[in-house]
Design an enzyme around this catalytic site. Sequence first.
Site, PDB file in Angstrom:
ATOM      1  N   SER A 198       0.690  -1.167   0.047  1.00 15.21           N
ATOM      2  CA  SER A 198       0.089  -0.186  -0.159  1.00 15.21           C
ATOM      3  C   SER A 198       0.888   1.204   0.125  1.00 15.21           C
ATOM      4  O   SER A 198       1.596   1.626  -0.781  1.00 15.21           O
ATOM      5  CB  SER A 198      -1.042   0.022   1.111  1.00 15.21           C
ATOM      6  N   HIS A 199       0.817   2.236   1.013  1.00 13.38           N
ATOM      7  CA  HIS A 199       1.236   3.342   1.224  1.00 13.38           C
ATOM      8  C   HIS A 199       2.769   3.235   1.603  1.00 13.38           C
ATOM      9  O   HIS A 199       3.396   4.407   1.546  1.00 13.38           O
ATOM     10  CB  HIS A 199       0.657   4.143   2.114  1.00 13.38           C
ATOM     11  N   ASP A 210      -3.019   6.258  -3.263  1.00 19.02           N
ATOM     12  CA  ASP A 210      -1.955   5.296  -2.713  1.00 19.02           C
ATOM     13  C   ASP A 210      -1.325   4.482  -3.775  1.00 19.02           C
ATOM     14  O   ASP A 210      -1.918   4.286  -4.604  1.00 19.02           O
ATOM     15  CB  ASP A 210      -2.199   5.094  -1.326  1.00 19.02           C
ATOM     16  N   ASP A 245      -1.672   1.366  -3.802  1.00 17.41           N
ATOM     17  CA  ASP A 245      -2.622   0.051  -4.260  1.00 17.41           C
ATOM     18  C   ASP A 245      -3.798   0.602  -4.564  1.00 17.41           C
ATOM     19  O   ASP A 245      -4.821  -0.146  -4.917  1.00 17.41           O
ATOM     20  CB  ASP A 245      -2.597  -0.996  -3.205  1.00 17.41           C
ATOM     21  N   ASP A 283      -6.526   2.363  -3.013  1.00 19.51           N
ATOM     22  CA  ASP A 283      -7.742   2.435  -2.305  1.00 19.51           C
ATOM     23  C   ASP A 283      -7.894   3.360  -1.405  1.00 19.51           C
ATOM     24  O   ASP A 283      -8.698   3.708  -0.692  1.00 19.51           O
ATOM     25  CB  ASP A 283      -7.803   1.105  -1.280  1.00 19.51           C
ATOM     26  N   ARG A 284      -6.725   4.482  -1.043  1.00 23.35           N
ATOM     27  CA  ARG A 284      -6.902   5.497  -0.579  1.00 23.35           C
ATOM     28  C   ARG A 284      -7.079   6.952  -1.363  1.00 23.35           C
ATOM     29  O   ARG A 284      -6.879   6.648  -2.538  1.00 23.35           O
ATOM     30  CB  ARG A 284      -5.744   5.756   0.360  1.00 23.35           C
ATOM     31  N   LYS A 325     -11.672  -0.275   0.544  1.00 21.70           N
ATOM     32  CA  LYS A 325     -11.830   1.108  -0.002  1.00 21.70           C
ATOM     33  C   LYS A 325     -11.536   1.478  -1.166  1.00 21.70           C
ATOM     34  O   LYS A 325     -10.849   0.579  -1.859  1.00 21.70           O
ATOM     35  CB  LYS A 325     -11.077   2.102   1.325  1.00 21.70           C
TER      36      LYS A 325
HETATM   37  C1  VG1 Z   1      -3.151   2.100   8.138  1.00 19.37           C
HETATM   38  C2  VG1 Z   1      -4.282   2.844   8.647  1.00 19.37           C
HETATM   39  C3  VG1 Z   1      -5.496   1.971   8.559  1.00 19.37           C
HETATM   40  C4  VG1 Z   1      -5.800   1.387   7.365  1.00 19.37           C
HETATM   41  C5  VG1 Z   1      -4.691   0.615   7.145  1.00 19.37           C
HETATM   42  C6  VG1 Z   1      -4.236  -0.089   5.600  1.00 19.37           C
HETATM   43  O1  VG1 Z   1      -3.078   0.980   9.547  1.00 19.37           O
HETATM   44  O2  VG1 Z   1      -4.271   3.494   9.810  1.00 19.37           O
HETATM   45  O3  VG1 Z   1      -6.655   3.123   8.626  1.00 19.37           O
HETATM   46  O4  VG1 Z   1      -6.748   0.481   7.187  1.00 19.37           O
HETATM   47  O5  VG1 Z   1      -3.371   1.496   7.113  1.00 19.37           O
HETATM   48  O6  VG1 Z   1      -4.313   0.920   4.586  1.00 19.37           O
HETATM   49  P1  VG1 Z   1      -2.149   1.369  10.840  1.00 19.37           P
HETATM   50  O7  VG1 Z   1      -2.198  -0.080  11.321  1.00 19.37           O
HETATM   51  O8  VG1 Z   1      -0.667   1.397  10.075  1.00 19.37           O
HETATM   52  O9  VG1 Z   1      -2.576   2.293  11.302  1.00 19.37           O
HETATM   53  V1  VG1 Z   1      -3.788   0.658   2.972  1.00 19.37           V
HETATM   54  O10 VG1 Z   1      -3.952   2.032   2.004  1.00 19.37           O
HETATM   55  O11 VG1 Z   1      -2.253   0.057   3.652  1.00 19.37           O
HETATM   56  O12 VG1 Z   1      -4.405  -0.725   2.590  1.00 19.37           O
HETATM   57 CO    CO Z   2      -3.848   1.213   0.269  1.00 22.37          CO
END
Ligand code: VG1
Ligand code: CO
Length: 555
Positions: free
Chosen positions: A113-114, A289, A291, A293-294, A388
């Site tokens: 993801s990010h 982001d 992948d 989804d954000r 998302k």
């Molecule tokens: C983070 C965010 C959470 C989100 C998760 C996955 O998790 O706070 O809201 O669902 O990333 O998002 P954490 O445990 O680091 O707070 V993504 O865009 O990585 O699929």
């Molecule tokens: Co993501």
Amino acid sequence: MNITSVTTQPIAGQRPGTSGLRKKVTVFQQPGYLENFVQAIFDSLDRFKGETLVLGGDGRFHNDAAIQTIVRMAAANGFGRVLVGQHGILSTPAASCMIRKHQAFGGIILSASHNPGGPEGDFGIKYNTGNGGPAPEKITEAIYANTQTITRYLTLEAAADVDLAVQGRTMLAGMAVEVIDSVADHADLLATLFDFDRIGALLRSGSFRMCFDAMHAVTGPYAHEIFIKRLGAPAASVMNGVPLPDFGGGHPDPNPTYAEDLIKTMFSDGSGAEGSGSESAPDFGAASDGDGDRNMIVGKHFIVTPSDSLAVLAANAQLVPGYASGLKGVARSMPTSAAVDRVAEKLGIKCFETPTGWKFFGNLLDAGEVTLCGEESAGTGSDHVREKDGVWAVLFWLNILAVRRESVEQILRGHWQRFGRNYYSRHDYEGVDSAAANGLIAHLRESLATLPGQTIAGATIATADDFAYTDPVDGSVSTAQGVRIGLRDGSRIVFRLSGTGTEGATLRVYLERFEPDAAKHAVETQAALAPLIALADQLAGIRERTGRERPTVIT
Ligand code: VG1
Ligand code: CO
């Protein structure tokens, strides 16, 4: 091509976090590391022989190699068909869409993801179930248990790589491998929800400019197809639109710190003549982001807080064809601000509070309890898929703008006037020493019982607990989901540790204060929250325990 059983042994540390298993690429490149985890996924599933598996990723470094490994293992384990996105590309929401549309048994999404990518960056893998959503804890825990007892994995001996560049169907040891368009299914679904005619007219009007920053991550191809090809926006409306294995060296996290290019564009001052290089800022900006989804939503010289964005979508849903008949309910993760709660109250619909992570929305969506869901971390989505969805959120905003013909800032100010403003910010301390971070949370947990009633730095604490959630649909319980401190004036501080990082610990501090008085809505957010920020430090000893003077990222 023979199926072969390769002897292996458990590898420590393969417990999925908030969203799948994330580690450094170099960790995933160790012999057997990916194979063990994939076999542990398959071994946690029942009756998938002959079924379909969806497979794709965000295009980061190691995506291609991992896909070839997983295709061979899927064939050896008896799947009937694997649907792979062309070039191995599938955004997380597109994978969710595809699982649902093709009635797949499940899907594997390769993404961190990010988190940054590249050979020195991060890699990740997550499993989604047949509803298209992230595997619930019951399954992720079963996968983890399997990684601790694994003795063998199944693969194919001497199988040639599948050509991921060309769409089409090939057979591999009795399993069909179909390389399919990564974008079409998802774009078609989105076209059924939004008024593409009206959005297209706005984007082609010449009086409205948008800028979408794909951050060299997975949404580039989706943005091109949807905003430019289908809606007719000028080609310059998409920036950083080519997915790169290292995201161009950036951090594909759509927040004001990391989406630097977009913020610069949206805050350009327009003082120069046209074409002089200091053109006035676009009317609408957005980023997604790694992948896809954000989403981050930005107006001209104006950043929309994700919690506010969710509330605005809920309050304006009736303007969007796919939601015109009303919302069944809404859900937000616990640390997300209560802005959407106020909208739900006015609309007379239910509002659920879940732990962090999209997997907790799945049951509510499946049961038809909620239509919209969101998280403060810039994730919003609906019951159209079970993830998302960044591009969905951007289209939702465009649809609202096309109908209301007001600026993003006007819409937000009007919203606050009507519902009050939830001043909100998240402070992240990234890469903190793990022992120090765990100590900080442990200390807070120990003080929970004695905090209520105390007045510290002028603030009286009303409630203090460690968030526990009982899923209203299946009754499953998740504990230790974040320390919540509620003040008598309704303000709130939440502390939790990230479950997505790969280096040390990331401490997240969430701050929220409600301001009903419209005359006080123009205060800068950090200033409005200053007393809470000071209190958070005093309660948790952030500076003292982490050695950090300030957060790494403020959103
Ligand atoms: C983070 C965010 C959470 C989100 C998760 C996955 O998790 O706070 O809201 O669902 O990333 O998002 P954490 O445990 O680091 O707070 V993504 O865009 O990585 O699929
Ligand atoms: Co993501």
